[in-house]
Structure formats: structure tokens, C-alpha cells
Scaffold this motif. Structure first.
Motif, PDB file in Angstrom:
ATOM      1  N   UNK A 359       0.809  -1.232   0.000  1.00  0.00           N
ATOM      2  CA  UNK A 359       0.000   0.000   0.000  1.00  0.00           C
ATOM      3  C   UNK A 359       0.834   1.270   0.000  1.00  0.00           C
ATOM      4  N   UNK A 360       2.142   1.148   0.327  1.00  0.00           N
ATOM      5  CA  UNK A 360       3.013   2.326   0.393  1.00  0.00           C
ATOM      6  C   UNK A 360       3.982   2.414  -0.779  1.00  0.00           C
ATOM      7  N   UNK A 361       3.876   1.509  -1.734  1.00  0.00           N
ATOM      8  CA  UNK A 361       4.853   1.465  -2.825  1.00  0.00           C
ATOM      9  C   UNK A 361       4.935   2.793  -3.572  1.00  0.00           C
ATOM     10  N   UNK A 362       3.817   3.456  -3.741  1.00  0.00           N
ATOM     11  CA  UNK A 362       3.826   4.707  -4.511  1.00  0.00           C
ATOM     12  C   UNK A 362       4.707   5.751  -3.826  1.00  0.00           C
ATOM     13  N   UNK A 363       4.742   5.706  -2.482  1.00  0.00           N
ATOM     14  CA  UNK A 363       5.587   6.652  -1.740  1.00  0.00           C
ATOM     15  C   UNK A 363       7.040   6.200  -1.688  1.00  0.00           C
ATOM     16  N   UNK A 364       7.273   4.864  -1.709  1.00  0.00           N
ATOM     17  CA  UNK A 364       8.625   4.338  -1.522  1.00  0.00           C
ATOM     18  C   UNK A 364       9.441   4.322  -2.810  1.00  0.00           C
ATOM     19  N   UNK A 365       8.818   3.910  -3.914  1.00  0.00           N
ATOM     20  CA  UNK A 365       9.552   3.785  -5.168  1.00  0.00           C
ATOM     21  C   UNK A 365       9.876   5.162  -5.731  1.00  0.00           C
ATOM     22  N   UNK A 366      10.921   5.304  -6.576  1.00  0.00           N
ATOM     23  CA  UNK A 366      11.663   4.232  -7.238  1.00  0.00           C
ATOM     24  C   UNK A 366      12.783   3.628  -6.406  1.00  0.00           C
ATOM     25  N   UNK A 367      13.025   4.144  -5.171  1.00  0.00           N
ATOM     26  CA  UNK A 367      14.062   3.560  -4.329  1.00  0.00           C
ATOM     27  C   UNK A 367      13.550   2.247  -3.754  1.00  0.00           C
ATOM     28  N   UNK A 368      14.360   1.200  -3.818  1.00  0.00           N
ATOM     29  CA  UNK A 368      13.944  -0.114  -3.340  1.00  0.00           C
ATOM     30  C   UNK A 368      14.148  -0.198  -1.832  1.00  0.00           C
ATOM     31  N   UNK A 369      13.126  -0.601  -1.072  1.00  0.00           N
ATOM     32  CA  UNK A 369      13.289  -0.749   0.370  1.00  0.00           C
ATOM     33  C   UNK A 369      14.412  -1.718   0.722  1.00  0.00           C
ATOM     34  N   UNK A 370      15.023  -1.508   1.888  1.00  0.00           N
ATOM     35  CA  UNK A 370      16.132  -2.335   2.360  1.00  0.00           C
ATOM     36  C   UNK A 370      15.577  -3.642   2.918  1.00  0.00           C
ATOM     37  N   UNK A 371      15.652  -4.694   2.116  1.00  0.00           N
ATOM     38  CA  UNK A 371      15.048  -5.973   2.507  1.00  0.00           C
ATOM     39  C   UNK A 371      15.731  -6.578   3.725  1.00  0.00           C
ATOM     40  N   UNK A 372      17.050  -6.464   3.824  1.00  0.00           N
ATOM     41  CA  UNK A 372      17.767  -7.074   4.950  1.00  0.00           C
ATOM     42  C   UNK A 372      17.324  -6.483   6.286  1.00  0.00           C
ATOM     43  N   UNK A 373      17.138  -5.166   6.332  1.00  0.00           N
ATOM     44  CA  UNK A 373      16.702  -4.537   7.576  1.00  0.00           C
ATOM     45  C   UNK A 373      15.216  -4.800   7.833  1.00  0.00           C
ATOM     46  N   UNK A 374      14.431  -4.894   6.758  1.00  0.00           N
ATOM     47  CA  UNK A 374      13.012  -5.208   6.934  1.00  0.00           C
ATOM     48  C   UNK A 374      12.822  -6.598   7.533  1.00  0.00           C
ATOM     49  N   UNK A 375      13.701  -7.514   7.195  1.00  0.00           N
ATOM     50  CA  UNK A 375      13.628  -8.866   7.763  1.00  0.00           C
ATOM     51  C   UNK A 375      13.731  -8.797   9.283  1.00  0.00           C
ATOM     52  N   UNK A 376      14.613  -7.951   9.787  1.00  0.00           N
ATOM     53  CA  UNK A 376      14.777  -7.823  11.241  1.00  0.00           C
ATOM     54  C   UNK A 376      13.504  -7.286  11.886  1.00  0.00           C
ATOM     55  N   UNK A 377      12.863  -6.325  11.218  1.00  0.00           N
ATOM     56  CA  UNK A 377      11.603  -5.797  11.725  1.00  0.00           C
ATOM     57  C   UNK A 377      10.533  -6.881  11.715  1.00  0.00           C
ATOM     58  N   UNK A 378      10.488  -7.644  10.642  1.00  0.00           N
ATOM     59  CA  UNK A 378       9.471  -8.677  10.502  1.00  0.00           C
ATOM     60  C   UNK A 378       9.619  -9.755  11.571  1.00  0.00           C
ATOM     61  N   UNK A 379      10.850 -10.101  11.896  1.00  0.00           N
ATOM     62  CA  UNK A 379      11.073 -11.124  12.931  1.00  0.00           C
ATOM     63  C   UNK A 379      10.586 -10.675  14.303  1.00  0.00           C
ATOM     64  N   UNK A 380      10.636  -9.371  14.550  1.00  0.00           N
ATOM     65  CA  UNK A 380      10.227  -8.828  15.851  1.00  0.00           C
ATOM     66  C   UNK A 380       8.834  -8.220  15.814  1.00  0.00           C
ATOM     67  N   UNK A 381       8.134  -8.385  14.686  1.00  0.00           N
ATOM     68  CA  UNK A 381       6.867  -7.679  14.507  1.00  0.00           C
ATOM     69  C   UNK A 381       5.871  -7.957  15.625  1.00  0.00           C
ATOM     70  N   UNK A 382       5.801  -9.203  16.091  1.00  0.00           N
ATOM     71  CA  UNK A 382       4.828  -9.557  17.124  1.00  0.00           C
ATOM     72  C   UNK A 382       5.088  -8.819  18.432  1.00  0.00           C
ATOM     73  N   UNK A 383       6.318  -8.370  18.640  1.00  0.00           N
ATOM     74  CA  UNK A 383       6.655  -7.694  19.898  1.00  0.00           C
ATOM     75  C   UNK A 383       6.752  -6.180  19.751  1.00  0.00           C
ATOM     76  N   UNK A 384       6.547  -5.695  18.522  1.00  0.00           N
ATOM     77  CA  UNK A 384       6.596  -4.253  18.283  1.00  0.00           C
ATOM     78  C   UNK A 384       5.193  -3.685  18.178  1.00  0.00           C
ATOM     79  N   UNK A 385       5.073  -2.387  18.458  1.00  0.00           N
ATOM     80  CA  UNK A 385       3.781  -1.739  18.261  1.00  0.00           C
ATOM     81  C   UNK A 385       3.503  -1.629  16.760  1.00  0.00           C
ATOM     82  N   UNK A 386       2.226  -1.535  16.442  1.00  0.00           N
ATOM     83  CA  UNK A 386       1.867  -1.396  15.027  1.00  0.00           C
ATOM     84  C   UNK A 386       2.463  -0.122  14.451  1.00  0.00           C
ATOM     85  N   UNK A 387       2.456   0.953  15.257  1.00  0.00           N
ATOM     86  CA  UNK A 387       3.041   2.209  14.795  1.00  0.00           C
ATOM     87  C   UNK A 387       4.516   2.042  14.462  1.00  0.00           C
ATOM     88  N   UNK A 388       5.221   1.259  15.279  1.00  0.00           N
ATOM     89  CA  UNK A 388       6.648   1.048  15.034  1.00  0.00           C
ATOM     90  C   UNK A 388       6.863   0.333  13.705  1.00  0.00           C
TER      91      UNK A 388
END
Length: 474
Positions: A359-388
């Protein structure tokens, strides 16, 4: 009697070359009318056409994507007909020796692949644009007068003709959507229906179920919406079945589908090839594509949307619905593969992308999001706030983005802190509690939302779900 629908499609695609098919006028859609013309595209006597090399190569590239054979020899023909937007009185097209023949296009689906045969893909020039003034939605019916803009005259146009292999409105819609995505990803056209760079004609007939005969067909002309195509097929199916069941015969004709009231008044009787009096274009030599060029174009093919969709379903185990949603964006698939390769389960990766990132691709592109750092967020997602999580996604394409900046924003999962909030919410919504206990379990989402609102989005939704279920089942 049960009836079967038989549908064939003719798809017209503008190639986004810089110049027109047979002259050097610029291809331009929204410039003032009649400002990109010359003696060739206005059909002045003595003006000679010169083929656009880029258009020829892109047609061959498309032919490869459609699984077509590329003949050693192709010929341009004159297609003779009179119409105000056709100044020569004929169109330079291809007839019995086109650039691409005998292909097939697979549309993966939940119940297996549906294969649509491709009769041919041929290269031609488009006509000028007729603008109907005073009619409903710019249509010819009811128009007071018509104007002609010759900017479009001579635009390179590929016509893809399918075999009559489509059996329902939904099959036609799925085919057209996947074909459009393929064309766009090849980079040969923007295929925007709103501006007319993609449009299609739909040929419809019906026959008794189990029969192999091809009965009289009608043509729905110049459609520019997938939904309108499906509605038009549905309407024409019903009309033809009613005619046959009342003892009548379907007349072969061209219809003009009006999506506003879903009517289709006839335009003219349907033409056959002999009506156009095709003969070889005397001002152009035959095309004989060099084998090395044909092979080079084959090697330039990227992974096609159909193959990618099949891979997401068969190899990654995604549901057809999730796979189809991801497959709509090449960047989403690339991120999916990068995150999944880091050890995140495929279904969890897809849910993260579909709910947070895409849903945010229009704001993010043309720069590609940092997948390696996103993986770290995804692993901790259950313990992070939705806002985070949302903030991390929103900044994931920024230079210096680091998951560590968000790891301290932990969600509240202490039941001693959450239970009083949950009790207050349940006490304030006694009627909803009674409805839930009466079987309306969908209300659980309402209670979760209230708790998240009360805690400013800081509560751990997993813990909130568990505690709510316990309280509500007590």
C-alpha cells in the motif's frame, strides 16, 4: 438445453516507439490536435512509407512472450476500407504472412492453467482518432458531429488475435489482465486503456454444450475496460441464447457495447477478409527477420508474469489469491524472494508485503526498500507496536534505514496492564458482548480495535486476541 460460450479476442496494442510506424512524426497522445502530421501519415500523393525498426523488433519480442513462431518472411498488406479517420482509403497491415503465428498463452488459476491459443500477432498502423461531439460519453450514437485528430494516424499498432478458446466472461477478463501485465513488463507499451493504447474487440458465439461447431459470431467493438468486456460477453451470451431458443438465427454483425445501460446497438454487418480486398503493399519490401536478431530478442525475455505466478503458487506455496496480488508488482515479488530467502515463511512474508509494504509502494519507489533490515523488523513484529512497524516500513527506502531504530518500541503484552483495559471495553459494550456470545464471533475484531485504540496502538494484538477470547468465553 445447456449452452457453451465461445469467445475469441482481438487485442490492439500501441507500441511506445518515439516515432510513428511509417514516418518520423512523433507519437504524442495529449498534444493539440493535428500537430504531429506529415505527408506520409496524411496520405499525400507520392509520399512513401519507411518501416520503424524498433516496432518490428518489439513485435517479435512480444511474439516470443506469446509462444509464437517467427516466420522467416512477413509481408505488409493493404487493407482497403473507407472511413473518415483513414485518409489513404486503406490501412497498411499484415494479412496471411504476419510476423508472429501459432502461439499459446497460459493463464494460471486455482483450478489449473487455462491455455489460450494465439492465432497471430501482426504489425500495422493505427487510424486517426475520431472525436464524437454531443453523444453520450463521446460515443458515436447520438453525436451531433465528429472531428478527426490525425496525431494518432500511423501510430505503430500490434494486433493479437486469439483462437476461440475462451469459455466465460471471467476467463476473458483473467486473460486480458495477464496479457496487459505481460505487455507492460516487456516495456513495449504502457497499455493504458484510458488513453487508448490498449483496446480490444470481443467475438462471441454460443453453441450446445458438448458441441464442437463454431456458430455465427458477433463482434463487440473497441472495448477499453476489463469489466466492460466481461459484462459485454455476459449480455451477448444471453441475447444469442434467447434468439436460438426462440427459433431464430444470430446475424453476423458488429455491435457497439454501451456499458452505461449495457446495450449493444449494431454498427454494421461484420466484415470478412474478402471485404477488405487485401493485397501486398507495393511500396514496402517483405520483412525477413535475421535469425540472430530473432534469437537475441528471445534471450532478452524476462521472467514472464504467468511463469512467475505459477512459481509463487507451486514452489512457494502461496494461495492463488495472495500470489496474484503479489504478482501484480515486480518489485513486490523481488522483495518477497529476498525476505523469504532470509528464513521468513512464505505466507508470513506475503501477508507483510500485502498489508504493510505494497500500500506504500507509490511513496517508496523508485528507491527499493532495504530488505535485509526489513527482515529484522518482521522477525520482531509480534513484539513491536503497530506504529513502530508502520514507521519502519515508511522509512525502509530511506538512506541509512536501520531496524535497530525501532526495536525499542515494544508492544505492551503484560496482562496485568492489559486486563483492566479489556474489562473496561467489555463493560462499555455489553450488547456487543451478548451478540458475540450469541454466535457473532466476527465482533472479536471490534473489541481488538477498541483495545488498540485505548492503548494508542501499543498493545500486542496477539496477546489482546488471546485475553479477549478467554474473557468472552468465560
Amino acid at each position: 438445453m445447456s449452452w457453451e460460450t465461445v469467445v475469441g479476442l482481438e487485442i490492439h496494442v500501441h507500441l511506445k516507439t518515439r516515432t510513428k510506424m511509417f514516418c518520423r512524426c512523433e507519437v504524442a497522445y495529449f498534444d493539440p490536435p493535428n500537430t504531429h502530421t506529415c505527408p506520409v501519415c496524411l496520405a499525400f500523393p507520392g509520399a512513401l512509407p519507411v518501416p520503424n525498426r524498433q516496432a518490428v523488433e518489439w513485435t517479435i519480442l512480444l511474439g516470443h512472450a506469446l509462444g509464437c513462431q517467427i516466420p522467416e518472411r512477413a509481408i505488409f498488406h493493404r487493407k482497403n476500407y473507407f472511413y473518415p479517420d483513414n485518409p489513404k482509403g486503406y490501412q497498411i497491415s499484415q494479412y496471411d504472412q504476419p510476423l508472429c503465428v501459432n502461439g499459446s498463452f497460459e493463464v494460471p488459476g486455482a483450478d489449473g492453467d487455462h491455455v489460450v491459443g494465439i492465432e497471430r500477432a501482426h504489425l500495422e498502423e493505427d487510424a486517426a482518432k475520431t472525436i464524437h461531439v454531443g453523444g453520450a460519453e463521446g460515443r458515436i450514437h447520438g453525436a451531433e458531429h465528429s472531428l478527426v485528430d490525425f496525431n494518432r494516424s500511423g501510430t505503430p499498432l500490434v494486433e493479437i488475435v486469439t483462437k476461440p478458446d475462451i469459455r466465460s466472461p471471467d476467463e476473458a477478463k483473467a486473460f486480458l489482465q495477464l496479457l496487459r501485465q505481460t505487455i507492460v513488463e516487456l516495456g513495449i507499451s504502457d497499455a493504458e486503456m484510458e488513453k487508448g493504447s490498449l483496446r480490444f474487440d470481443v467475438n462471441v458465439s454460443v453453441r450446445p454444450e458438448g458441441s464442437a461447431e463454431l456458430r455465427t459470431r458477433t463482434e463487440l467493438k473497441n472495448m477499453n475496460s476489463f469489466n466492460f468486456a466481461a459484462k459485454g460477453i455476459e449480455r451477448e451470451m444471453r441475447r444469442q441464447i434467447e434468439i436460438y431458443e426462440s427459433g431464430g438465427q444470430v446475424v453476423q454483425e458488429t455491435l457497439h457495447f454501451d456499458p452505461g445501460n449495457e446495450s449493444a446497438p449494431p454498427l454494421r454487418s461484420k466484415e470478412e477478409a474478402q471485404d477488405y480486398r487485401y493485397f501486398p503493399e507495393p511500396d514496402l519490401v517483405p520483412l525477413e527477420p535475421v535469425a540472430a536478431v530473432v534469437e537475441r530478442l528471445r534471450e532478452e525475455l524476462p521472467e514472464l508474469p504467468a511463469a512467475r505466478l505459477r512459481r509463487l503458487i507451486e514452489q512457494r506455496g502461496l494461495s492463488p489469491r495472495d500470489a496474484d496480488a503479489l504478482n501484480a508488482d515486480v518489485l513486490a515479488v523481488k522483495l518477497f524472494e529476498a525476505i523469504h530467502a532470509a528464513g521468513i515463511p512464505a505466507s508470513e512474508t506475503a501477508a507483510f508485503l500485502l498489508n504493510y509494504l505494497m500500500p506504500r509502494f507509490e511513496d517508496l519507489t523508485p528507491v527499493v526498500p532495504n530488505a535485509n533490515e526489513l527482515v529484522k523488523v518482521l522477525r520482531e513484529r509480534a513484539r513491536l507496536t503497530r506504529d513502530a512497524v508502520e514507521q519502519a516500513v515508511a522509512t525502509s527506502a530511506s538512506p541509512g534505514f536501520s531496524a535497530a531504530d525501532f526495536m525499542g518500541l515494544k508492544a505492551v503484552d503484560d496482562i496485568l496492564e492489559l486486563d483492566p483495559v479489556i474489562d473496561r471495553i467489555l463493560s462499555a459494550n455489553e450488547s456487543q458482548v451478548a451478540d458475540y456470545r450469541g454466535g457473532k464471533e466476527g465482533l472479536l475484531g471490534f473489541f481488538v480495535g477498541q483495545v488498540m485504540k485505548e492503548t494508542g496502538g501499543k498493545a500486542n494484538p496477539t496477546v489482546v486476541n488471546e485475553r479477549l477470547r478467554e474473557r468472552l468465553s468465560a
